[in-house]
Design a protein around this motif. Structure first.
Motif, PDB file in Angstrom:
ATOM      1  N   MET A  11     -10.448  15.943  -1.650  1.00 48.16           N
ATOM      2  CA  MET A  11     -10.919  14.606  -1.999  1.00 48.16           C
ATOM      3  C   MET A  11      -9.744  13.762  -2.486  1.00 48.16           C
ATOM      4  SD  MET A  11     -14.554  15.300  -3.914  1.00 48.16           S
ATOM      5  CE  MET A  11     -16.035  15.741  -3.004  1.00 48.16           C
ATOM      6  N   PRO A  12      -9.854  12.420  -2.469  1.00 45.66           N
ATOM      7  CA  PRO A  12      -8.742  11.553  -2.878  1.00 45.66           C
ATOM      8  C   PRO A  12      -8.209  11.919  -4.253  1.00 45.66           C
ATOM      9  CG  PRO A  12     -10.444  10.244  -1.849  1.00 45.66           C
ATOM     10  CD  PRO A  12     -10.996  11.635  -1.976  1.00 45.66           C
ATOM     11  N   VAL A  13      -6.883  11.886  -4.380  1.00 48.82           N
ATOM     12  CA  VAL A  13      -6.216  12.416  -5.570  1.00 48.82           C
ATOM     13  C   VAL A  13      -6.534  11.590  -6.812  1.00 48.82           C
ATOM     14  CG1 VAL A  13      -4.051  11.137  -5.264  1.00 48.82           C
ATOM     15  CG2 VAL A  13      -4.021  13.359  -6.366  1.00 48.82           C
ATOM     16  N   ALA A  14      -6.745  10.282  -6.670  1.00 48.57           N
ATOM     17  CA  ALA A  14      -7.006   9.451  -7.845  1.00 48.57           C
ATOM     18  C   ALA A  14      -8.349   9.796  -8.487  1.00 48.57           C
ATOM     19  CB  ALA A  14      -6.962   7.974  -7.462  1.00 48.57           C
ATOM     20  N   ALA A  15      -9.349  10.158  -7.667  1.00 51.10           N
ATOM     21  CA  ALA A  15     -10.663  10.515  -8.205  1.00 51.10           C
ATOM     22  C   ALA A  15     -10.589  11.796  -9.025  1.00 51.10           C
ATOM     23  CB  ALA A  15     -11.670  10.662  -7.072  1.00 51.10           C
ATOM     24  N   ARG A  16      -9.614  12.638  -8.699  1.00 52.80           N
ATOM     25  CA  ARG A  16      -9.407  13.868  -9.464  1.00 52.80           C
ATOM     26  C   ARG A  16      -9.007  13.521 -10.896  1.00 52.80           C
ATOM     27  NH1 ARG A  16      -4.985  17.691  -6.971  1.00 52.80           N
ATOM     28  NH2 ARG A  16      -6.172  17.141  -5.092  1.00 52.80           N
ATOM     29  N   ILE A  27       0.855  -1.184   0.000  1.00 48.55           N
ATOM     30  CA  ILE A  27       0.000   0.000   0.000  1.00 48.55           C
ATOM     31  C   ILE A  27       0.897   1.242   0.000  1.00 48.55           C
ATOM     32  CG2 ILE A  27      -1.804   1.271   1.236  1.00 48.55           C
ATOM     33  CD1 ILE A  27      -2.358  -1.504   2.682  1.00 48.55           C
ATOM     34  N   ALA A  28       0.671   2.145  -0.974  1.00 41.76           N
ATOM     35  CA  ALA A  28       1.415   3.410  -1.011  1.00 41.76           C
ATOM     36  C   ALA A  28       0.418   4.517  -1.323  1.00 41.76           C
ATOM     37  CB  ALA A  28       2.520   3.360  -2.054  1.00 41.76           C
ATOM     38  N   GLY A  29      -0.228   5.038  -0.268  1.00 46.43           N
ATOM     39  CA  GLY A  29      -1.248   6.068  -0.470  1.00 46.43           C
ATOM     40  C   GLY A  29      -2.404   5.504  -1.292  1.00 46.43           C
ATOM     41  N   PRO A  30      -2.764   6.186  -2.386  1.00 47.98           N
ATOM     42  CA  PRO A  30      -3.888   5.692  -3.196  1.00 47.98           C
ATOM     43  C   PRO A  30      -3.511   4.545  -4.136  1.00 47.98           C
ATOM     44  CG  PRO A  30      -3.050   7.729  -4.127  1.00 47.98           C
ATOM     45  CD  PRO A  30      -2.243   7.479  -2.882  1.00 47.98           C
ATOM     46  N   VAL A  31      -2.225   4.160  -4.144  1.00 47.29           N
ATOM     47  CA  VAL A  31      -1.773   3.076  -5.032  1.00 47.29           C
ATOM     48  C   VAL A  31      -1.591   1.801  -4.216  1.00 47.29           C
ATOM     49  CG1 VAL A  31       0.063   2.288  -6.562  1.00 47.29           C
ATOM     50  CG2 VAL A  31      -0.689   4.660  -6.652  1.00 47.29           C
ATOM     51  N   ILE A  32      -2.219   0.723  -4.682  1.00 51.09           N
ATOM     52  CA  ILE A  32      -2.204  -0.559  -3.973  1.00 51.09           C
ATOM     53  C   ILE A  32      -1.740  -1.639  -4.938  1.00 51.09           C
ATOM     54  CG2 ILE A  32      -3.826  -2.347  -3.152  1.00 51.09           C
ATOM     55  CD1 ILE A  32      -5.206  -0.159  -1.562  1.00 51.09           C
ATOM     56  N   VAL A  33      -0.916  -2.573  -4.456  1.00 55.17           N
ATOM     57  CA  VAL A  33      -0.486  -3.722  -5.263  1.00 55.17           C
ATOM     58  C   VAL A  33      -1.119  -4.971  -4.669  1.00 55.17           C
ATOM     59  CG1 VAL A  33       1.480  -5.050  -6.127  1.00 55.17           C
ATOM     60  CG2 VAL A  33       1.690  -2.570  -5.841  1.00 55.17           C
ATOM     61  N   ALA A  34      -1.713  -5.798  -5.545  1.00 53.28           N
ATOM     62  CA  ALA A  34      -2.348  -7.043  -5.096  1.00 53.28           C
ATOM     63  C   ALA A  34      -1.830  -8.206  -5.924  1.00 53.28           C
ATOM     64  CB  ALA A  34      -3.868  -6.941  -5.249  1.00 53.28           C
ATOM     65  N   ASP A  78       1.034 -12.128 -12.077  1.00 54.37           N
ATOM     66  CA  ASP A  78      -0.283 -12.205 -11.426  1.00 54.37           C
ATOM     67  C   ASP A  78      -0.465 -11.089 -10.391  1.00 54.37           C
ATOM     68  OD1 ASP A  78       1.405 -13.068  -9.455  1.00 54.37           O
ATOM     69  OD2 ASP A  78       0.164 -14.779  -8.845  1.00 54.37           O
ATOM     70  N   THR A  79       0.380 -10.035 -10.469  1.00 61.80           N
ATOM     71  CA  THR A  79       0.202  -8.883  -9.584  1.00 61.80           C
ATOM     72  C   THR A  79      -0.406  -7.718 -10.369  1.00 61.80           C
ATOM     73  OG1 THR A  79       2.411  -7.978  -9.986  1.00 61.80           O
ATOM     74  CG2 THR A  79       2.174  -9.546  -8.159  1.00 61.80           C
ATOM     75  N   ALA A  80      -1.262  -6.978  -9.711  1.00 62.51           N
ATOM     76  CA  ALA A  80      -1.927  -5.823 -10.321  1.00 62.51           C
ATOM     77  C   ALA A  80      -1.681  -4.597  -9.471  1.00 62.51           C
ATOM     78  CB  ALA A  80      -3.425  -6.088 -10.456  1.00 62.51           C
ATOM     79  N   THR A  81      -1.385  -3.480 -10.128  1.00 62.36           N
ATOM     80  CA  THR A  81      -1.286  -2.192  -9.440  1.00 62.36           C
ATOM     81  C   THR A  81      -2.609  -1.455  -9.638  1.00 62.36           C
ATOM     82  OG1 THR A  81       1.073  -2.132  -9.900  1.00 62.36           O
ATOM     83  CG2 THR A  81       0.053  -0.085  -9.202  1.00 62.36           C
ATOM     84  N   ILE A  82      -3.166  -0.981  -8.538  1.00 63.22           N
ATOM     85  CA  ILE A  82      -4.523  -0.415  -8.535  1.00 63.22           C
ATOM     86  C   ILE A  82      -4.472   1.001  -7.987  1.00 63.22           C
ATOM     87  CG2 ILE A  82      -6.826  -0.666  -7.501  1.00 63.22           C
ATOM     88  CD1 ILE A  82      -5.892  -3.740  -7.176  1.00 63.22           C
ATOM     89  N   GLN A  83      -5.149   1.932  -8.668  1.00 61.79           N
ATOM     90  CA  GLN A  83      -5.329   3.256  -8.065  1.00 61.79           C
ATOM     91  C   GLN A  83      -6.729   3.293  -7.456  1.00 61.79           C
ATOM     92  OE1 GLN A  83      -4.847   6.479 -10.816  1.00 61.79           O
ATOM     93  NE2 GLN A  83      -6.541   5.880 -12.137  1.00 61.79           N
ATOM     94  N   VAL A  84      -6.782   3.712  -6.192  1.00 64.71           N
ATOM     95  CA  VAL A  84      -8.031   3.688  -5.430  1.00 64.71           C
ATOM     96  C   VAL A  84      -8.609   5.096  -5.409  1.00 64.71           C
ATOM     97  CG1 VAL A  84      -9.087   3.117  -3.208  1.00 64.71           C
ATOM     98  CG2 VAL A  84      -7.154   1.778  -4.050  1.00 64.71           C
ATOM     99  N   TYR A  85      -9.907   5.192  -5.690  1.00 66.31           N
ATOM    100  CA  TYR A  85     -10.568   6.489  -5.797  1.00 66.31           C
ATOM    101  C   TYR A  85     -11.099   6.993  -4.456  1.00 66.31           C
ATOM    102  CZ  TYR A  85     -10.258   5.814 -10.816  1.00 66.31           C
ATOM    103  OH  TYR A  85      -9.786   5.626 -12.086  1.00 66.31           O
ATOM    104  N   GLU A  86     -10.733   6.356  -3.368  1.00 60.50           N
ATOM    105  CA  GLU A  86     -11.169   6.777  -2.040  1.00 60.50           C
ATOM    106  C   GLU A  86      -9.984   6.747  -1.088  1.00 60.50           C
ATOM    107  OE1 GLU A  86     -15.223   5.327  -0.912  1.00 60.50           O
ATOM    108  OE2 GLU A  86     -14.888   3.890  -2.532  1.00 60.50           O
TER     109      GLU A  86
END
Length: 438
Positions: A295-300, A10-17, A46-54
């Motif tokens: 508001m969360p930066v990714a939603a911007r 987890i790195a702020g709004p960026v998540i690796v799964a 099989d890893t994905a980097t995800i930007q979270v909007y919240e």
């Protein structure tokens, strides 16, 4: 099959799964126990980097990430007009009723009311052979907007069923075309532009109602204009004036990363403004997208795509749309922050190397076009983007890359604003490349 993975970083709004094999780029996901909305922006193995909007505070490694099977999309249908949305098309009025003055994390509300019944009047009849974009029926959405229910872009064929005139919800079947059931509600991925037949030359003026712009630095219908200027020079006020007075049928106003007090002024003022054309409330033909700086930066990053997709939908119905993006600098800063967390190679001033192409992709969705369908309309989207260069430095990357794309440059001057000269357009720096054609 639902794909599920687990958070490993987890790195702020960026998540690796991990455990995400089979997921797709730009697929929408639900993150963690609170089901936060996110989007896959990078896949490796099989890893994905995800930007979270919240807001991601409190999320822990090991929590589940669940794929939804579709891209981040907006819901299109009757009920959009007069709405106030956040950056990912969640209606703020309904969220306030459910969670108070602050947006609760993971809150899931319908973008369009699924229970409200709309008075549907069929235009097509059984036996008609329709193409994508043809009108099936009409709904009087507001006093100012007659909403046309169209055949979706991927559907064509003979009409085998059509609903009788009456009241229906957006989820009820109102027609069957080419063997496919059609409802009033459509979904469209925000990062894919809606189709059209061809773009036309921008040779009709968009009357803004502001004499300085219309006389010297005019913009065409379907054109793109930039308003750069330092803090306090009147960018937001200029855009609000354009929203009120411009010669457009529909207004989409995007507050992208703006200060809360500025956005509050828009949200409280617009519902009570009278439309100079009809005398009814201006909100009857306006959609507001509010994504403030806290508001969360990714939603911007998502809110500009949400706004332009809604604008394209009304353009396809034959309307001239004016879209105000305030400000694209905050959007670029969101891109820079996400890019830094992804450890991408920085470009000029730390902005990502793809800054110019992302700006171009956005502004290129403006234009005066011939819409799809057997009876095409001529309609347009005109985009006016504010740029907030730090310290008023017009040589910084966002301003310069915007100027490569936009043909109208309304440069605002802080010294004129200090003298209460509004709009504070600097007549020596500003220009319009549309003047000869219109």
């Amino acid at each position: 099959m639902i794909i599920e993975g687990n958070i490993i970083k987890i790195a702020g709004p960026v998540i690796v799964a991990d455990g995400m094999r089979g997921a797709q780029m730009l697929e929408m996901v639900r993150v963690g126990d609170e089901k936060l909305i996110g989007e896959i922006i990078e896949l490796e193995g099989d890893t994905a980097t995800i930007q979270v909007y919240e807001e991601t505070a409190g999320i822990q490694p090991g929590e589940v990430v669940e794929c939804t099977g579709g891209a981040l999309s907006v819901e299109l249908g009757p009920g959009i007009m007069s709405s106030i949305y956040d950056g990912i098309q969640r209606p703020l009025r309904i969220i306030r009723e459910e969670s108070g003055d602050f947006i609760a994390r993971g809150i899931d509300v319908d973008s369009i009311n699924k229970e409200k019944k709309w008075a549907f009047k069929p235009v097509a009849k059984v036996g008609d052979v329709l193409q994508a974009g043809d009108v099936l029926g009409e709904v009087q959405e507001t006093t100012a907007v007659l909403h046309k229910i169209m055949v979706p872009p991927s559907v064509e064929g003979e009409v085998t069923e059509i609903a009788a005139e009456g009241e229906y919800t957006v989820l009820e079947d109102i027609a069957e075309v080419g063997g496919q059931k059609i409802q009033m509600l459509q979904k469209w991925p925000v990062k894919r532009s809606r189709p059209y037949v061809r773009k036309l030359d921008p040779d009709i003026p968009l009357v803004t109602g502001q004499r300085a712009q219309d006389t010297f630095f005019s913009v065409a219908k379907g054109g793109a204009a930039a308003i750069p200027g330092p803090f306090g020079s009147g960018k937001t006020v200029t855009q609000q004036q354009l929203a009120k007075w411009a010669d457009a049928d529909i207004v989409v106003y995007i507050g992208c990363g703006e200060r809360g007090n500025e956005m509050t002024e828009v949200l409280t003022e617009f519902p009570f403004l009278d439309d100079p054309k009809t005398g009814n409330p201006l909100m009857d033909r306006t959609v507001l997208i509010a994504n403030t700086s806290n508001m969360p930066v990714a939603a911007r990053e998502a809110c500009v795509y949400t706004g332009i997709t809604i604008a394209e939908y009304y353009r396809d119905q034959g309307y001239d749309v004016a879209l105000m993006a305030d400000s694209t600098s905050r959007w670029a800063e969101a891109m820079r922050e996400i890019s830094g967390r992804l450890e991408e190679m920085p470009g000029e001033e730390g902005y990502p190397a793809y800054l110019a192409s992302r700006l171009a992709q956005f502004y290129e969705r403006a234009g005066r076009v011939e819409t799809i369908g057997s009876e095409p309309h001529i309609a347009s989207i005109s985009v006016v983007g504010a740029v907030s260069p730090p310290g008023g430095d017009l040589s910084e990357p966002v301003t310069q890359n915007t100027l490569r794309i936009c043909k109208v440059f309304w440069a605002l001057d802080a010294s004129l604003a200090d003298k209460r000269h509004f709009p504070s357009i600097d007549w020596l720096q500003s220009y319009s490349l549309y003047v000869d054609s219109i």
